[in-house]
Design a protein around this motif. Structure first.
Motif, PDB file in Angstrom:
ATOM      1  N   GLY A 132       0.856  -1.275   0.053  1.00 15.89           N
ATOM      2  CA  GLY A 132      -0.011   0.057  -0.062  1.00 15.89           C
ATOM      3  C   GLY A 132       0.929   1.172   0.010  1.00 15.89           C
ATOM      4  O   GLY A 132       2.046   1.136   0.316  1.00 15.89           O
ATOM      5  N   VAL A 133       0.039   2.306  -0.328  1.00 15.94           N
ATOM      6  CA  VAL A 133       0.558   3.651  -0.156  1.00 15.94           C
ATOM      7  C   VAL A 133      -0.086   4.698   0.621  1.00 15.94           C
ATOM      8  O   VAL A 133      -1.346   4.830   0.243  1.00 15.94           O
ATOM      9  N   GLU A 134       0.256   4.596   1.856  1.00 18.39           N
ATOM     10  CA  GLU A 134      -0.685   5.513   2.861  1.00 18.39           C
ATOM     11  C   GLU A 134      -0.035   6.935   2.998  1.00 18.39           C
ATOM     12  O   GLU A 134       0.983   7.062   3.406  1.00 18.39           O
ATOM     13  N   ASP A 135      -0.938   7.726   2.893  1.00 14.96           N
ATOM     14  CA  ASP A 135      -0.746   9.198   3.293  1.00 14.96           C
ATOM     15  C   ASP A 135      -0.833   9.405   4.720  1.00 14.96           C
ATOM     16  O   ASP A 135      -2.080   9.597   5.227  1.00 14.96           O
ATOM     17  N   ALA A 136       0.239   9.591   5.356  1.00 16.13           N
ATOM     18  CA  ALA A 136      -0.079   9.574   7.038  1.00 16.13           C
ATOM     19  C   ALA A 136       0.206  11.205   7.398  1.00 16.13           C
ATOM     20  O   ALA A 136       0.960  11.361   8.535  1.00 16.13           O
ATOM     21  N   GLY A 137      -0.326  12.006   6.662  1.00 17.23           N
ATOM     22  CA  GLY A 137       0.098  13.719   7.019  1.00 17.23           C
ATOM     23  C   GLY A 137       1.547  14.067   6.459  1.00 17.23           C
ATOM     24  O   GLY A 137       1.473  14.116   5.294  1.00 17.23           O
ATOM     25  N   ALA A 188       6.569  -2.590   1.584  1.00 17.22           N
ATOM     26  CA  ALA A 188       7.777  -3.203   1.538  1.00 17.22           C
ATOM     27  C   ALA A 188       7.601  -3.997  -0.131  1.00 17.22           C
ATOM     28  O   ALA A 188       8.421  -4.028  -0.795  1.00 17.22           O
ATOM     29  N   MET A 189       6.301  -4.602  -0.200  1.00 19.94           N
ATOM     30  CA  MET A 189       6.161  -5.216  -1.582  1.00 19.94           C
ATOM     31  C   MET A 189       5.638  -4.211  -2.915  1.00 19.94           C
ATOM     32  O   MET A 189       5.237  -4.953  -3.799  1.00 19.94           O
ATOM     33  N   LEU A 190       5.771  -3.003  -2.524  1.00 18.41           N
ATOM     34  CA  LEU A 190       5.607  -2.220  -3.818  1.00 18.41           C
ATOM     35  C   LEU A 190       6.644  -2.353  -5.092  1.00 18.41           C
ATOM     36  O   LEU A 190       7.688  -2.466  -4.838  1.00 18.41           O
ATOM     37  N   LEU A 235      12.495   2.583   8.612  1.00 17.24           N
ATOM     38  CA  LEU A 235      12.092   1.346   8.140  1.00 17.24           C
ATOM     39  C   LEU A 235      11.539   0.558   9.287  1.00 17.24           C
ATOM     40  O   LEU A 235      11.905   0.671  10.270  1.00 17.24           O
ATOM     41  N   CYS A 236      10.385   0.130   8.947  1.00 14.29           N
ATOM     42  CA  CYS A 236       9.501  -0.813   9.948  1.00 14.29           C
ATOM     43  C   CYS A 236       9.853  -2.404   9.732  1.00 14.29           C
ATOM     44  O   CYS A 236       9.518  -2.690   8.771  1.00 14.29           O
ATOM     45  N   VAL A 237      10.400  -2.968  10.738  1.00 14.14           N
ATOM     46  CA  VAL A 237      10.577  -4.368  10.692  1.00 14.14           C
ATOM     47  C   VAL A 237       9.967  -5.137  11.667  1.00 14.14           C
ATOM     48  O   VAL A 237       9.782  -4.438  12.861  1.00 14.14           O
ATOM     49  N   ALA A 261       7.301  -2.050   5.942  1.00 15.49           N
ATOM     50  CA  ALA A 261       7.055  -0.759   5.546  1.00 15.49           C
ATOM     51  C   ALA A 261       8.080   0.195   5.648  1.00 15.49           C
ATOM     52  O   ALA A 261       9.161   0.062   6.243  1.00 15.49           O
ATOM     53  N   ILE A 262       8.248   1.397   4.818  1.00 11.52           N
ATOM     54  CA  ILE A 262       8.939   2.322   4.632  1.00 11.52           C
ATOM     55  C   ILE A 262       8.299   3.471   4.834  1.00 11.52           C
ATOM     56  O   ILE A 262       7.339   3.846   4.009  1.00 11.52           O
TER      57      ILE A 262
END
Ligand SMILES: Cc1cc2nc3c(=O)[nH]c(=O)nc-3n(C[C@H](O)[C@H](O)[C@H](O)COP(=O)(O)OP(=O)(O)OC[C@H]3O[C@@H](n4cnc5c(N)ncnc54)[C@H](O)[C@@H]3O)c2cc1C
Length: 288
Positions: free
Chosen positions: A62-67, A74-76, A136-138, A169-170
């Motif tokens: 996904g691509v999430e706009d968080a402000g 990561a799988m983009l 980076l989120c692991v 996620a990044i």
């Protein structure tokens, strides 16, 4: 052909994938785009007993706009990073880096996370994400942790990821509206891996003004060039930035693509080219 036998798992949820990693640990390899893992297994350089595909999970692309930030799965695939409207609007540097990766096939299979975990020093995303201040989120069955790029990239093709962790996620701060960006690469031919590259991001009022250089050492090097540019964006400032890039590349590695000395000179050239192009893009209001 892949000589060794292995068990192939295609979990449907992140929890299942994490459990498989927790059970098999370093005997297990994650498969994302397979653009690096499959050739490495074909050459016999990796012989995992278990391959866990991330291609059937939902929620990792996904691509999430968080402000103030975009949260990217990561799988983009590289092709999506290059074309996604939010990424093009808020992270034009990352979109430009993705657009030049490999060829059409590589861009449609290869993933953002796979490239970051592979951590090839001259990979397009390494200098771009470091320049943009990515985190980076692991995840593992033990929980979640967030790492900066300087914490994540440890050495040549080595990251801080433990064998039971997945990069999920990044998160990248949006570039300020009207920013100038440029991603400049030295490649032998179109579609080839970069040898040296520079990613520049310059915001209005020089906030920020950074250039990240890759392919000159184990990890990307990021220079804050606001001081040089505040004294004027002419030849003297560019020469000073080039000198700093040359200094920062003092541990550049030698391989069949070029000597360390050559890479240092190219760091100077490509840092100047990226900053020059980013300034021109800034003057055009960030429009390419
Ligand atoms: C012909 C060719 C040209 C290329 N040109 C370029 C180029 O110009 N620029 C460039 O930057 N790259 C280039 N690449 C590399 C490409 O970008 C790959 O996509 C990338 O290096 C690996 O991504 P992948 O998704 O295919 O990962 P995979 O090959 O599936 O995995 C790579 C490694 O990362 C691990 N991994 C993958 N995803 C995760 C995750 N989410 N969490 C934890 N571990 C994970 C895997 O277990 C494996 O060890 C090229 C590759 C090829 C084959």
């Amino acid at each position: 052909m892949i000589a060794g036998e292995f068990e192939f798992c295609a979990p449907k949820t992140l929890a299942e994938a994490l459990a498989l990693l927790g059970t098999h640990g370093s005997a297990c390899k994650l498969l994302a785009g397979g653009m690096t893992l499959v050739p490495v297994m074909t050459l016999g350089l990796a012989q995992p007993a278990v391959v866990v595909s991330l291609n059937h999970l939902s929620g990792l692309d996904g691509v999430e706009d968080a402000g103030g930030v975009l949260r990217l799965g990561a799988m983009l695939r590289h092709a999506t990073v290059a074309k996604h409207p939010s990424i093009r609007e808020h992270l034009p540097l990352l979109a430009a880096a993705a657009a030049g990766i490999g060829d059409v096939q590589v861009r449609h299979r290869g993933t953002l996370g796979g490239s970051l975990v592979h951590a090839e020093p001259a990979a397009d995303y390494l200098s771009a994400t470091a320049t943009l201040g990515a985190r980076l989120c692991v995840r593992s069955t033990r929980g979640e942790r967030w790492l900066t790029t300087s914490e994540f990239f440890v050495d040549v093709m080595t990251t801080a990821l433990a064998p039971d962790e997945i990069l999920t996620a990044i998160e990248i701060p949006k570039q300020p509206a009207g920013s100038g960006s440029a991603h400049k690469t030295l490649r032998r031919v179109e579609g080839a891996f970069p040898i040296v590259l520079a990613s520049a991001a310059i915001g209005p009022g020089l906030a920020p003004a950074r250039v990240g250089i890759g392919g000159v050492g184990p990890r990307p090097v990021v220079l804050d060039v606001a001081d040089e540019l505040r004294r004027g964006a002419g030849d003297a400032a560019l020469a000073a930035i080039g000198d700093r890039a040359f200094e920062a590349a003092q541990h550049a590695l030698t391989d069949l693509n070029g000597s360390g000395a050559y890479r240092r000179e190219m760091a100077r050239v490509y840092a100047k080219r990226a900053v020059t192009a980013a300034l021109a893009n800034l003057r055009a209001g960030g429009r390419s």
